[in-house]
Motif scaffolding. Structure first.
Motif, PDB file in Angstrom:
ATOM      1  N   ILE A   9       0.822  -1.214   0.000  1.00 44.75           N
ATOM      2  CA  ILE A   9       0.000   0.000   0.000  1.00 44.75           C
ATOM      3  C   ILE A   9       0.859   1.268   0.000  1.00 44.75           C
ATOM      4  N   PRO A  10       1.857   1.397   0.884  1.00 45.73           N
ATOM      5  CA  PRO A  10       2.722   2.590   0.803  1.00 45.73           C
ATOM      6  C   PRO A  10       3.442   2.717  -0.533  1.00 45.73           C
ATOM      7  N   ARG A  11       3.858   1.611  -1.105  1.00 45.24           N
ATOM      8  CA  ARG A  11       4.565   1.676  -2.386  1.00 45.24           C
ATOM      9  C   ARG A  11       3.649   2.212  -3.484  1.00 45.24           C
ATOM     10  N   LEU A  12       2.406   1.804  -3.477  1.00 47.12           N
ATOM     11  CA  LEU A  12       1.467   2.299  -4.479  1.00 47.12           C
ATOM     12  C   LEU A  12       1.103   3.755  -4.227  1.00 47.12           C
ATOM     13  N   ARG A  13       1.007   4.133  -2.963  1.00 46.53           N
ATOM     14  CA  ARG A  13       0.689   5.525  -2.639  1.00 46.53           C
ATOM     15  C   ARG A  13       1.803   6.465  -3.083  1.00 46.53           C
ATOM     16  N   ARG A  14       3.035   5.985  -3.077  1.00 52.70           N
ATOM     17  CA  ARG A  14       4.162   6.827  -3.480  1.00 52.70           C
ATOM     18  C   ARG A  14       4.106   7.188  -4.962  1.00 52.70           C
ATOM     19  N   LEU A  15       3.306   6.487  -5.728  1.00 49.46           N
ATOM     20  CA  LEU A  15       3.159   6.788  -7.155  1.00 49.46           C
ATOM     21  C   LEU A  15       2.241   7.980  -7.407  1.00 49.46           C
ATOM     22  N   MET A  16       1.520   8.401  -6.377  1.00 47.53           N
ATOM     23  CA  MET A  16       0.538   9.478  -6.515  1.00 47.53           C
ATOM     24  C   MET A  16       1.163  10.842  -6.226  1.00 47.53           C
ATOM     25  N   PRO A  17       1.170  11.769  -7.189  1.00 46.01           N
ATOM     26  CA  PRO A  17       1.633  13.132  -6.900  1.00 46.01           C
ATOM     27  C   PRO A  17       0.685  13.783  -5.887  1.00 46.01           C
ATOM     28  N   GLY A  24      -7.856  13.705 -16.179  1.00 45.10           N
ATOM     29  CA  GLY A  24      -7.020  12.857 -17.016  1.00 45.10           C
ATOM     30  C   GLY A  24      -5.790  12.355 -16.280  1.00 45.10           C
ATOM     31  N   GLU A  25      -5.160  13.216 -15.473  1.00 44.19           N
ATOM     32  CA  GLU A  25      -3.999  12.798 -14.691  1.00 44.19           C
ATOM     33  C   GLU A  25      -4.379  11.708 -13.695  1.00 44.19           C
ATOM     34  N   ALA A  26      -5.537  11.871 -13.068  1.00 46.54           N
ATOM     35  CA  ALA A  26      -5.990  10.881 -12.092  1.00 46.54           C
ATOM     36  C   ALA A  26      -6.209   9.525 -12.749  1.00 46.54           C
ATOM     37  N   TYR A  27      -6.741   9.536 -13.977  1.00 48.86           N
ATOM     38  CA  TYR A  27      -6.910   8.288 -14.728  1.00 48.86           C
ATOM     39  C   TYR A  27      -5.551   7.639 -14.989  1.00 48.86           C
ATOM     40  N   SER A  28      -4.566   8.440 -15.396  1.00 48.62           N
ATOM     41  CA  SER A  28      -3.241   7.915 -15.716  1.00 48.62           C
ATOM     42  C   SER A  28      -2.573   7.309 -14.491  1.00 48.62           C
ATOM     43  N   VAL A  29      -2.684   7.986 -13.345  1.00 46.55           N
ATOM     44  CA  VAL A  29      -2.080   7.471 -12.119  1.00 46.55           C
ATOM     45  C   VAL A  29      -2.785   6.185 -11.684  1.00 46.55           C
ATOM     46  N   ALA A  30      -4.095   6.134 -11.827  1.00 48.45           N
ATOM     47  CA  ALA A  30      -4.836   4.930 -11.464  1.00 48.45           C
ATOM     48  C   ALA A  30      -4.348   3.731 -12.269  1.00 48.45           C
ATOM     49  N   GLU A  31      -4.117   3.934 -13.560  1.00 50.16           N
ATOM     50  CA  GLU A  31      -3.622   2.836 -14.392  1.00 50.16           C
ATOM     51  C   GLU A  31      -2.209   2.433 -13.986  1.00 50.16           C
ATOM     52  N   HIS A 106      -9.933   3.191  -3.255  1.00 53.51           N
ATOM     53  CA  HIS A 106     -10.321   4.152  -2.220  1.00 53.51           C
ATOM     54  C   HIS A 106      -9.334   4.094  -1.045  1.00 53.51           C
ATOM     55  N   VAL A 107      -8.902   2.902  -0.679  1.00 55.03           N
ATOM     56  CA  VAL A 107      -7.921   2.746   0.394  1.00 55.03           C
ATOM     57  C   VAL A 107      -6.623   3.457   0.028  1.00 55.03           C
ATOM     58  N   LEU A 108      -6.159   3.259  -1.192  1.00 55.75           N
ATOM     59  CA  LEU A 108      -4.919   3.902  -1.634  1.00 55.75           C
ATOM     60  C   LEU A 108      -5.020   5.421  -1.579  1.00 55.75           C
ATOM     61  N   ASP A 109      -6.191   5.946  -1.937  1.00 55.55           N
ATOM     62  CA  ASP A 109      -6.354   7.401  -2.046  1.00 55.55           C
ATOM     63  C   ASP A 109      -6.641   8.089  -0.721  1.00 55.55           C
ATOM     64  N   HIS A 110      -7.010   7.344   0.277  1.00 57.87           N
ATOM     65  CA  HIS A 110      -7.595   7.933   1.483  1.00 57.87           C
ATOM     66  C   HIS A 110      -6.759   9.053   2.096  1.00 57.87           C
ATOM     67  N   THR A 111      -5.470   8.855   2.223  1.00 60.56           N
ATOM     68  CA  THR A 111      -4.640   9.831   2.941  1.00 60.56           C
ATOM     69  C   THR A 111      -4.469  11.145   2.191  1.00 60.56           C
ATOM     70  N   VAL A 112      -4.699  11.133   0.873  1.00 55.34           N
ATOM     71  CA  VAL A 112      -4.465  12.348   0.084  1.00 55.34           C
ATOM     72  C   VAL A 112      -5.671  12.753  -0.770  1.00 55.34           C
ATOM     73  N   ALA A 113      -6.792  12.088  -0.592  1.00 50.23           N
ATOM     74  CA  ALA A 113      -7.952  12.313  -1.469  1.00 50.23           C
ATOM     75  C   ALA A 113      -8.394  13.778  -1.496  1.00 50.23           C
ATOM     76  N   LYS A 114      -8.384  14.444  -0.342  1.00 55.06           N
ATOM     77  CA  LYS A 114      -8.844  15.826  -0.297  1.00 55.06           C
ATOM     78  C   LYS A 114      -7.942  16.752  -1.104  1.00 55.06           C
ATOM     79  N   VAL A 115      -6.677  16.381  -1.232  1.00 54.42           N
ATOM     80  CA  VAL A 115      -5.735  17.196  -1.998  1.00 54.42           C
ATOM     81  C   VAL A 115      -5.812  16.860  -3.484  1.00 54.42           C
TER      82      VAL A 115
END
Length: 207
Positions: A9-17, A24-31, A106-115
């Motif tokens: 989970i932390p490794r995947l979260r590190r991929l998120m700016p 469109g960026e959110a789609y790209s990061v999700a993939e 949703h779990v991956l996004d939780h810590t930064v979703a508001k940003v």
């Protein structure tokens, strides 16, 4: 910590700016996250073993009957120092598989979703929430129906939607939408001029 020993989970979260993203960026990061998750779980053929997500130590996955569910498909929440994901037991296998992957996003996004999703919806909270759900759908679609796998199957002659849905163990509607997004299915017939109107468009929903 050795990056190779860091939990998934932390490794995947590190991929998120950690900044507001465009749709469109959110789609790209999700993939990117979905593709990375397949690699980390060493899943390389269809149907993707989505149940491997349930084995992650940071996660508890439960299946419950519909009458005990606050939603039709599933939900995720932080509880007792770990993530709980609950999936509707009454849904069919394809829907359950898709829901587990969706909720994991949703779990991956939780810590930064508001940003990261701050600018979605252009001030309309309802629209923003729908876009976030589509992004989680896109993650699930990319995990269950990875772009290279679908292209390989299609190029190999498997172009029947129901057969592809069976191959990837997803619903026919999810498979159809994925094929639409990847450009294998044409839009419904409509006037040529309609393709050139000035309008705001969004990516084809992932499922």
């Amino acid at each position: 910590m050795d990056p190779a020993q860091e939990s998934i989970i932390p490794r995947l979260r590190r991929l998120m700016p950690v900044r507001p993203l465009t749709y469109g960026e959110a789609y790209s990061v999700a993939e990117l996250q979905a593709t990375t998750l397949l690699h980390l779980l060493e899943i390389d053929k269809a149907p993707a073993d989505v149940g491997r997500i349930a084995t992650l130590p940071e996660l508890e996955v439960r299946v419950e009957p519909r009458w005990r569910m606050p939603t039709m498909a599933g939900f995720s929440e932080w509880r007792d120092e770990r993530w709980l994901v609950v999936v509707n037991k009454s849904n069919n296998s394809g829907r359950r598989r898709f829901t587990l992957a969706h909720e994991f996003k949703h779990v991956l996004d939780h810590t930064v979703a508001k940003v990261i999703y701050a600018r979605l919806g252009t001030g309309d909270e309802g629209r923003r929430n729908k876009q976030v759900e589509r992004i989680c759908d896109h993650f699930a679609a990319c995990f269950l129906m990875p772009r290279p796998w679908v292209k390989r199957a299609w190029a190999g002659g498997m172009q029947d939607i129901e057969a592809l849905a069976e191959m990837f163990k997803v619903s026919v509607s999810a498979m159809r939408t994925r094929l639409c997004y990847l450009g294998f299915l044409d839009d419904e017939e409509r006037p040529v001029a309609s393709y050139f109107r000035a309008e705001t468009t969004e990516p084809c929903p992932a499922a």
